[in-house]
Write a protein that holds these residues in place. Structure first.
Motif, PDB file in Angstrom:
ATOM      1  N   UNK A  14       9.379  11.710  -1.420  1.00 17.73           N
ATOM      2  CA  UNK A  14       8.230  10.874  -1.094  1.00 17.73           C
ATOM      3  C   UNK A  14       7.954  10.956   0.398  1.00 17.73           C
ATOM      4  N   UNK A  15       6.798  10.483   0.799  1.00 15.74           N
ATOM      5  CA  UNK A  15       6.545  10.298   2.213  1.00 15.74           C
ATOM      6  C   UNK A  15       7.265   9.038   2.678  1.00 15.74           C
ATOM      7  N   UNK A  63      12.368   8.207  -0.737  1.00 12.94           N
ATOM      8  CA  UNK A  63      13.070   8.512  -1.980  1.00 12.94           C
ATOM      9  C   UNK A  63      12.984  10.007  -2.271  1.00 12.94           C
ATOM     10  N   UNK A  64      14.009  10.524  -2.923  1.00 14.52           N
ATOM     11  CA  UNK A  64      14.066  11.930  -3.297  1.00 14.52           C
ATOM     12  C   UNK A  64      14.388  12.051  -4.783  1.00 14.52           C
ATOM     13  N   UNK A  65      13.745  13.010  -5.454  1.00 18.36           N
ATOM     14  CA  UNK A  65      14.109  13.371  -6.823  1.00 18.36           C
ATOM     15  C   UNK A  65      15.128  14.490  -6.755  1.00 18.36           C
ATOM     16  N   UNK A 115       0.831  -1.195   0.000  1.00 19.49           N
ATOM     17  CA  UNK A 115       0.000   0.000   0.000  1.00 19.49           C
ATOM     18  C   UNK A 115       0.865   1.244   0.000  1.00 19.49           C
ATOM     19  N   UNK A 116       0.300   2.353  -0.510  1.00 17.75           N
ATOM     20  CA  UNK A 116       1.042   3.601  -0.539  1.00 17.75           C
ATOM     21  C   UNK A 116       1.120   4.188   0.857  1.00 17.75           C
ATOM     22  N   UNK A 117       2.292   4.709   1.194  1.00 16.36           N
ATOM     23  CA  UNK A 117       2.499   5.207   2.549  1.00 16.36           C
ATOM     24  C   UNK A 117       2.158   6.683   2.632  1.00 16.36           C
ATOM     25  N   UNK A 148       5.833  17.785  -9.399  1.00 11.10           N
ATOM     26  CA  UNK A 148       6.276  16.411  -9.247  1.00 11.10           C
ATOM     27  C   UNK A 148       5.597  15.756  -8.050  1.00 11.10           C
ATOM     28  N   UNK A 149       5.331  14.482  -8.178  1.00 12.32           N
ATOM     29  CA  UNK A 149       4.830  13.704  -7.038  1.00 12.32           C
ATOM     30  C   UNK A 149       5.543  12.364  -7.052  1.00 12.32           C
TER      31      UNK A 149
END
Length: 281
Positions: A152-153, A137-139, A2-4, A30-31
């Protein structure tokens, strides 16, 4: 999987503020969403060929964005455990819309940096010790390592197994008398194995030149003394240093190995505790 949601990292927030990135603007363009299974394998290298373990969705609405780098960060509780190095990250070409990445495209044996002092398992062979973890994670801008475009969260996950033995006494680099017996103590593995499995603790003592790396000593040299503890006091042993001709000009390394009834180790990489150094007065 599941998405956090609902979690954030102070580290990332501070990084954004210091770098001067406009968080609201970056988020609008961005997401980044991380999907992580609840119970992950302990070996990070096992993640690479199993896309169901980790996936990262990037939603790009920025026309001018053509290439990025994605950094992965792993923590245990509040302690940074591992991250991917910026200079070794692959350059990723992106397009408008959604793109999904898996561990195989984000992680490799060449770009993961493991932190010192986090345990023999992960530091030596990329194996996470049992416990609770989180991943983020980071862009990143491919031309500026200090520019975080999106994050990201945080997504929690766990690794099951046995915590390795922990040495207690004498403490690391302790000076001791070599002309009398000495008691050694350690903490048991956890959780306790269920019957009928048993734990046998094997004490090992190595002799080497001063200044040698304890890990290297354990991997390349034969112990000068080894003994199993008994069932009455399985977490301690009195070792007769006075009968072993220990020398002041030498260094001694000791550890304890947890084995089952078939002599198989209980924890990675070999069931041994992180070694301590003993100095002789």
């Amino acid at each position: 999987m599941s998405k956090c949601r609902g979690l954030s990292w102070t580290l990332v927030m501070v990084f954004w503020i210091v770098s001067g990135v406009d968080m609201s603007a970056a988020t609008a363009r961005l997401a980044l969403n991380v999907h992580m299974i609840q119970h992950a394998p302990k070996s990070l290298m096992d993640w690479l060929n199993r896309p169901e373990i980790l996936s990262v969705d990037l939603d790009n609405k920025q026309d001018s964005l053509s290439s990025i780098k994605i950094r992965t960060i792993i923590k245990q509780n509040t302690h940074l455990v591992a991250y991917t190095r910026y200079n070794d990250l692959p350059l990723i070409n992106v397009r408008l819309g959604s793109t999904t990445f898996t561990a195989g495209s984000l992680l490799s044996s060449d770009n993961i940096e493991y932190l010192d002092g986090i345990g023999r398992g992960i530091y030596r062979n990329g194996t996470l010790s049992p416990g609770m973890y989180s991943i983020c994670c980071q862009v990143l801008d491919p031309s500026n390592p200090d520019s975080v475009l999106c994050t990201s969260e945080v997504c929690p996950f766990s690794v099951s197994g046995y915590e390795a033995v922990q040495l207690m006494e004498p403490i690391n680099f302790r000076w001791v008398q070599g002309d009398k017996p000495l008691m050694f103590k350690w903490k048991a593995i956890s959780p306790s194995p269920q019957v009928p499995r048993i734990v046998r603790y094997k004490f090992l003592l190595f002799e080497c030149s001063k200044g040698m790396d304890p890990e290297y000593v354990m991997e390349t040299m034969e112990p000068i003394y080894e003994k199993f503890s008994d069932n009455v006091s399985p977490l301690s042993l009195v070792i007769p240093l006075n009968k072993m001709n220990v020398r002041k000009d030498r260094q001694y390394v000791w550890t304890v190995q947890a084995l089952d009834q078939d002599s198989e180790p209980y924890s990675d990489p070999d069931g041994m505790a992180e070694p301590f150094v003993l100095r002789i007065k």
